[in-house]
Scaffold this motif. Structure first.
Motif, PDB file in Angstrom:
ATOM      1  N   MET A   1      34.234  53.580  29.625  1.00  0.00           N
ATOM      2  CA  MET A   1      35.246  53.659  30.670  1.00  0.00           C
ATOM      3  C   MET A   1      36.014  52.353  30.823  1.00  0.00           C
ATOM      4  N   ALA A   2      35.540  51.264  30.179  1.00  0.00           N
ATOM      5  CA  ALA A   2      36.238  49.976  30.242  1.00  0.00           C
ATOM      6  C   ALA A   2      36.547  49.520  28.826  1.00  0.00           C
ATOM      7  N   LEU A   3      37.657  48.808  28.660  1.00  0.00           N
ATOM      8  CA  LEU A   3      37.986  48.310  27.325  1.00  0.00           C
ATOM      9  C   LEU A   3      37.016  47.219  26.893  1.00  0.00           C
ATOM     10  N   VAL A   4      36.661  46.322  27.817  1.00  0.00           N
ATOM     11  CA  VAL A   4      35.755  45.222  27.498  1.00  0.00           C
ATOM     12  C   VAL A   4      34.780  45.029  28.648  1.00  0.00           C
ATOM     13  N   ARG A   5      33.507  44.786  28.317  1.00  0.00           N
ATOM     14  CA  ARG A   5      32.489  44.496  29.326  1.00  0.00           C
ATOM     15  C   ARG A   5      31.675  43.284  28.886  1.00  0.00           C
ATOM     16  N   ARG A   6      31.688  42.227  29.708  1.00  0.00           N
ATOM     17  CA  ARG A   6      30.887  41.037  29.449  1.00  0.00           C
ATOM     18  C   ARG A   6      30.706  40.292  30.760  1.00  0.00           C
ATOM     19  N   SER A   7      29.905  39.232  30.731  1.00  0.00           N
ATOM     20  CA  SER A   7      29.777  38.403  31.926  1.00  0.00           C
ATOM     21  C   SER A   7      31.049  37.599  32.116  1.00  0.00           C
ATOM     22  N   ALA A   8      31.263  37.155  33.349  1.00  0.00           N
ATOM     23  CA  ALA A   8      32.453  36.357  33.637  1.00  0.00           C
ATOM     24  C   ALA A   8      32.444  35.076  32.818  1.00  0.00           C
ATOM     25  N   ALA A   9      31.279  34.444  32.631  1.00  0.00           N
ATOM     26  CA  ALA A   9      31.197  33.198  31.861  1.00  0.00           C
ATOM     27  C   ALA A   9      31.564  33.433  30.396  1.00  0.00           C
ATOM     28  N   GLU A  10      31.077  34.520  29.827  1.00  0.00           N
ATOM     29  CA  GLU A  10      31.389  34.822  28.421  1.00  0.00           C
ATOM     30  C   GLU A  10      32.876  35.122  28.247  1.00  0.00           C
ATOM     31  N   VAL A  65      31.662  41.854  34.274  1.00  0.00           N
ATOM     32  CA  VAL A  65      33.067  42.195  34.501  1.00  0.00           C
ATOM     33  C   VAL A  65      33.471  43.344  33.573  1.00  0.00           C
ATOM     34  N   LEU A  66      34.031  44.382  34.147  1.00  0.00           N
ATOM     35  CA  LEU A  66      34.578  45.505  33.378  1.00  0.00           C
ATOM     36  C   LEU A  66      36.093  45.374  33.403  1.00  0.00           C
ATOM     37  N   LEU A  67      36.694  45.138  32.249  1.00  0.00           N
ATOM     38  CA  LEU A  67      38.142  44.957  32.174  1.00  0.00           C
ATOM     39  C   LEU A  67      38.824  46.257  31.766  1.00  0.00           C
ATOM     40  N   GLU A  68      39.909  46.570  32.465  1.00  0.00           N
ATOM     41  CA  GLU A  68      40.690  47.789  32.212  1.00  0.00           C
ATOM     42  C   GLU A  68      39.779  49.021  32.292  1.00  0.00           C
ATOM     43  N   HIS A  69      39.147  49.165  33.450  1.00  0.00           N
ATOM     44  CA  HIS A  69      38.219  50.279  33.667  1.00  0.00           C
ATOM     45  C   HIS A  69      38.992  51.523  34.108  1.00  0.00           C
ATOM     46  N   LYS A  70      38.774  52.626  33.392  1.00  0.00           N
ATOM     47  CA  LYS A  70      39.465  53.879  33.692  1.00  0.00           C
ATOM     48  C   LYS A  70      38.743  54.621  34.812  1.00  0.00           C
ATOM     49  N   LEU A  71      39.495  55.033  35.821  1.00  0.00           N
ATOM     50  CA  LEU A  71      38.909  55.779  36.934  1.00  0.00           C
ATOM     51  C   LEU A  71      38.494  57.178  36.468  1.00  0.00           C
ATOM     52  N   PRO A  72      37.466  57.768  37.075  1.00  0.00           N
ATOM     53  CA  PRO A  72      36.994  59.096  36.633  1.00  0.00           C
ATOM     54  C   PRO A  72      38.049  60.183  36.824  1.00  0.00           C
ATOM     55  N   HIS A  73      38.171  61.027  35.819  1.00  0.00           N
ATOM     56  CA  HIS A  73      39.092  62.165  35.869  1.00  0.00           C
ATOM     57  C   HIS A  73      40.518  61.727  36.190  1.00  0.00           C
ATOM     58  N   ARG A  77      43.865  52.896  35.336  1.00  0.00           N
ATOM     59  CA  ARG A  77      42.900  51.865  34.983  1.00  0.00           C
ATOM     60  C   ARG A  77      42.938  50.743  36.018  1.00  0.00           C
ATOM     61  N   VAL A  78      41.765  50.239  36.385  1.00  0.00           N
ATOM     62  CA  VAL A  78      41.648  49.101  37.293  1.00  0.00           C
ATOM     63  C   VAL A  78      41.613  47.838  36.439  1.00  0.00           C
ATOM     64  N   ASP A  79      42.366  46.803  36.840  1.00  0.00           N
ATOM     65  CA  ASP A  79      42.424  45.580  36.032  1.00  0.00           C
ATOM     66  C   ASP A  79      41.033  45.015  35.773  1.00  0.00           C
ATOM     67  N   TYR A  94      30.224  46.018  44.239  1.00  0.00           N
ATOM     68  CA  TYR A  94      31.316  46.138  43.275  1.00  0.00           C
ATOM     69  C   TYR A  94      32.634  45.711  43.916  1.00  0.00           C
ATOM     70  N   VAL A  95      33.428  44.941  43.175  1.00  0.00           N
ATOM     71  CA  VAL A  95      34.734  44.508  43.645  1.00  0.00           C
ATOM     72  C   VAL A  95      35.786  44.958  42.646  1.00  0.00           C
ATOM     73  N   LEU A  96      36.738  45.774  43.097  1.00  0.00           N
ATOM     74  CA  LEU A  96      37.857  46.189  42.271  1.00  0.00           C
ATOM     75  C   LEU A  96      38.985  45.194  42.475  1.00  0.00           C
ATOM     76  N   VAL A  97      39.550  44.701  41.386  1.00  0.00           N
ATOM     77  CA  VAL A  97      40.556  43.646  41.447  1.00  0.00           C
ATOM     78  C   VAL A  97      41.860  44.137  40.822  1.00  0.00           C
ATOM     79  N   GLU A  98      42.932  44.011  41.568  1.00  0.00           N
ATOM     80  CA  GLU A  98      44.272  44.286  41.055  1.00  0.00           C
ATOM     81  C   GLU A  98      45.006  42.955  40.954  1.00  0.00           C
ATOM     82  N   LEU A  99      45.386  42.572  39.734  1.00  0.00           N
ATOM     83  CA  LEU A  99      46.030  41.286  39.477  1.00  0.00           C
ATOM     84  C   LEU A  99      47.539  41.458  39.373  1.00  0.00           C
ATOM     85  N   LYS A 100      48.275  40.576  40.018  1.00  0.00           N
ATOM     86  CA  LYS A 100      49.729  40.590  39.963  1.00  0.00           C
ATOM     87  C   LYS A 100      50.248  39.196  39.618  1.00  0.00           C
ATOM     88  N   GLN A 101      51.245  39.149  38.753  1.00  0.00           N
ATOM     89  CA  GLN A 101      51.875  37.877  38.407  1.00  0.00           C
ATOM     90  C   GLN A 101      53.070  37.568  39.308  1.00  0.00           C
TER      91      GLN A 101
END
Length: 630
Positions: A1-10, A65-73, A77-79, A94-101
């Motif tokens: 459900m996420a493109l990438v999953r790793r620890s924040a440090a990694e 951290v789950l990056l670009e996690h797709k919501l069910p059904h 995607r959540v950033d 769990y904290v969902l984060v929406e990033l804006k530039q």
């Protein structure tokens, strides 16, 4: 459900090496089998290092951290989703984060914001965006609905100073939506530590992420209670005869599924306006009231969006119950008690598209199998004469075969009667005979209707101007809504730019009469409704609708332009591929193409509740229409 999953440090190490955005792009290409846009890759490169550095400074490098996690059904995607443990309770958090530039906001009114980079079109307030993601996740995850305080949401405008986005500050904040800027970095660190702790247990963070990714997804009881109240208060359907039979057949199958562990597929067949959608919404309301897990799904963007808007207008959480057929490609068996598939003739061979992950794509099967597997009682409501696109395969035979192959019982209910077109059974017959969908040939309307007390009005117009005038007069004298729809026989341009802003292009040109098509999906044009709402928004009159925006809807007075893709020659209908501008339909073989075109015009002709006016720019066809409408 996420493109990438790793620890924040990694992930921070990858970001410092300037390779994290490349990894995400690689995973997107691998999992989605599609490259993402350059702007999205650039946003990863610029935004993620900031967030990850903040996590490290907060002592949260252990957080998963789950990056670009797709919501069910859902295709959304959540950033980023941050997975850890709460410092007080020790439970998963769990904290969902929406990033804006964004660095500047021009204006904010309610939930809408105007900002540079998006042009004149407003976008959703970032706090509202992440709040809705959180609420949707909780509503569709029973385990989180049982402890909704485990979910938190933040919108992080890491390039913005408070003074430059002050317009955003008036929006109400909550646990599901808080706003942080460059000036609020200290407050952001405090917030993250408050819900994820400081130096924590790496294994606990991994376990929290595993738990998150393995949640069972279905409508929560809280959402079902809201939906039951919303639908019951808004729509009071009175189901008649076979409509009530269909409703009770489904309810009986639901009771049996729980009591005897049996699986029953219910198929409801009915023509235009026979009450299929009334049955569907009645079932959603009652099943929700009983606490059954239920979704309503269609294959139509316009139909689903309109149902979300009408059935869930007073509580947007209800909108999450209305899905698309391709939302179940990665679902587990029997996630739902009931799946109601409305407009099931639009079922396609597969749900796979360019956004489908590669591992999901590898095990994906037929769409009909996914829809049957996901629920204990799958319900299919369809009209086989409304198959209008290549690849649509929802039919009684197809669904019955698939259901029996899986060992399911099959119940079939046939709806009789016509509740659209003034309840005129005569008009339904007249249309079928007109288009050669019955063995009996075309007949004059007055001759067919003479033996009945039928109030439905059928007319033809010599010109498109006369058709438009007829509709205006009917609307003025009798009230109601009016629309003109046509076969897809003219090009469909993107909106044009002018000094006063975007405007629709007059693509439908017949002699000196010119009108635009309805707006394209995703194109916002001033003074015109979104394409999904062309049939229901009063601003739709003055634009020409097509099969994609008319199917599934109704209005009082229908104008139909039978284009040069279907003409009369020597007493027979001739379908002409060279006059169609529909790229999908043009790919069909010759025999299939003719059937799709006839079905298209049947749909367009049966949208009117009170009357229809027809016109063809082809002289021989227009002469024929003038004869049969008298």
């Amino acid at each position: 459900m996420a493109l990438v999953r790793r620890s924040a440090a990694e992930l921070l190490e990858d970001a410092k090496a300037d390779r994290l955005h490349l990894l995400l792009n690689e995973q997107a290409e691998f999992q989605l089998e599609s490259r993402v846009g350059t702007s999205e890759v650039r946003s990863w490169q610029r935004s993620l290092p900031v967030l990850l550095a903040d996590l490290a400074d907060a002592g949260l490098g252990h957080v998963e951290v789950l990056l670009e996690h797709k919501l069910p059904h859902s295709p959304r995607r959540v950033d980023a989703v941050l997975c850890g443990t709460h410092p007080t309770t020790g439970e998963s958090s769990y904290v969902l984060v929406e990033l804006k530039q964004w660095s500047h906001v021009e204006a904010a009114v309610g939930e809408l914001v105007r900002t540079a980079g998006y042009g004149p079109a407003p976008v959703l307030h970032p706090v509202e965006q992440v709040r809705r993601y959180c609420q949707y996740l909780v509503d569709s995850t029973p385990a989180l609905a049982a402890r909704p305080d485990a979910v938190h949401g933040i919108a992080y405008l890491h390039n913005a100073r408070n003074a430059d986005v002050s317009a955003l500050r008036d929006h109400a904040l909550s646990e599901y939506g808080r706003l942080f800027t460059l000036d609020d970095r200290g407050a952001l660190v405090d917030r993250l530590q408050a819900v994820l702790g400081r130096a924590g247990d790496r294994d606990a963070a991994r376990n929290a992420a595993d738990e998150f990714l393995n949640f069972h997804h279905a409508p929560s009881k809280a959402l079902l209670n809201i939906a039951a109240k919303e639908i019951r208060e808004r729509e009071q359907f009175v189901l008649l005869d076979e409509q009530k039979v269909a409703y009770e057949t489904v309810m009986h199958a639901v009771r049996n599924a729980r009591a005897a562990s049996t699986r029953t597929v219910v198929i409801v067949l009915g023509g235009p306006g026979s009450g299929k959608s009334a049955i569907a919404l009645s079932l959603v309301g009652e099943l929700a009231r009983q606490g059954r897990t239920v979704h309503h799904a269609t294959g139509s963007g316009a139909f689903t969006r309109t149902l979300r808007k009408t059935a869930g207008s007073r509580n947007t959480r209800v909108q999450g119950l209305f899905k698309y057929f391709n939302n179940y490609v990665s679902s587990e068996p029997r996630e739902l008690d009931v799946l109601i598939c409305d407009e099931a003739h639009r079922i396609r061979e597969t749900s796979v598209n360019r956004f489908t992950k590669k591992e999901v794509r590898a095990r994906a099967g037929r769409q009909i199998d996914e829809l049957i597997d996901v629920a204990s009682v799958p319900v299919f409501l369809l009209d086989e004469d409304q198959i209008v696109r290549p690849g649509e395969m929802g039919s009684l035979e197809e669904i019955t075969t698939a259901a029996k192959t899986k060992g399911c019982e099959v119940e079939v209910v046939r709806l009789e009667g016509q509740f659209r077109c003034g309840g005129s059974a005569a008009f339904d017959t007249w249309v079928s005979r007109l288009l050669g969908l019955e063995q009996a040939g075309p007949t004059e309307w007055t001759r067919l209707v003479s033996a009945t007390d039928d109030d439905f009005v059928v007319a033809s117009a010599a010109t498109p101007q006369a058709m438009e005038a007829w509709l205006r007069t009917r609307r003025s004298e009798h009230g109601g809504t009016a629309r003109i729809a046509a076969g897809y026989c003219w090009p469909w341009s993107d909106p044009a730019e002018a000094e006063q802003g975007k405007h629709l292009v007059d693509d439908v040109v017949i002699n000196d009469w010119k009108r635009p098509w309805n707006a394209k999906p995703g194109n916002s044009v001033p003074d015109a409704p979104e394409s999904y709402f062309w049939a229901s928004d009063e601003r739709g009159f003055g634009q020409v609708g097509c099969i994609y925006t008319a199917q599934g809807f109704e209005y009082d007075w229908a104008g139909v332009i039978i284009g040069p893709d279907l003409v009369r020659r020597d007493g027979e209908w001739v379908a002409r591929r060279g006059h169609s501008h529909d790229p999908g339909v043009r790919k069909a073989d010759e025999l299939h193409f003719a059937g799709l075109i006839r079905n298209t015009y049947k749909v367009l002709l049966t949208r009117g509740m009170s009357g229809v006016c027809v016109y063809s720019p082809d002289p021989e066809t227009q002469e024929f229409l003038a004869h049969v409408t008298r």
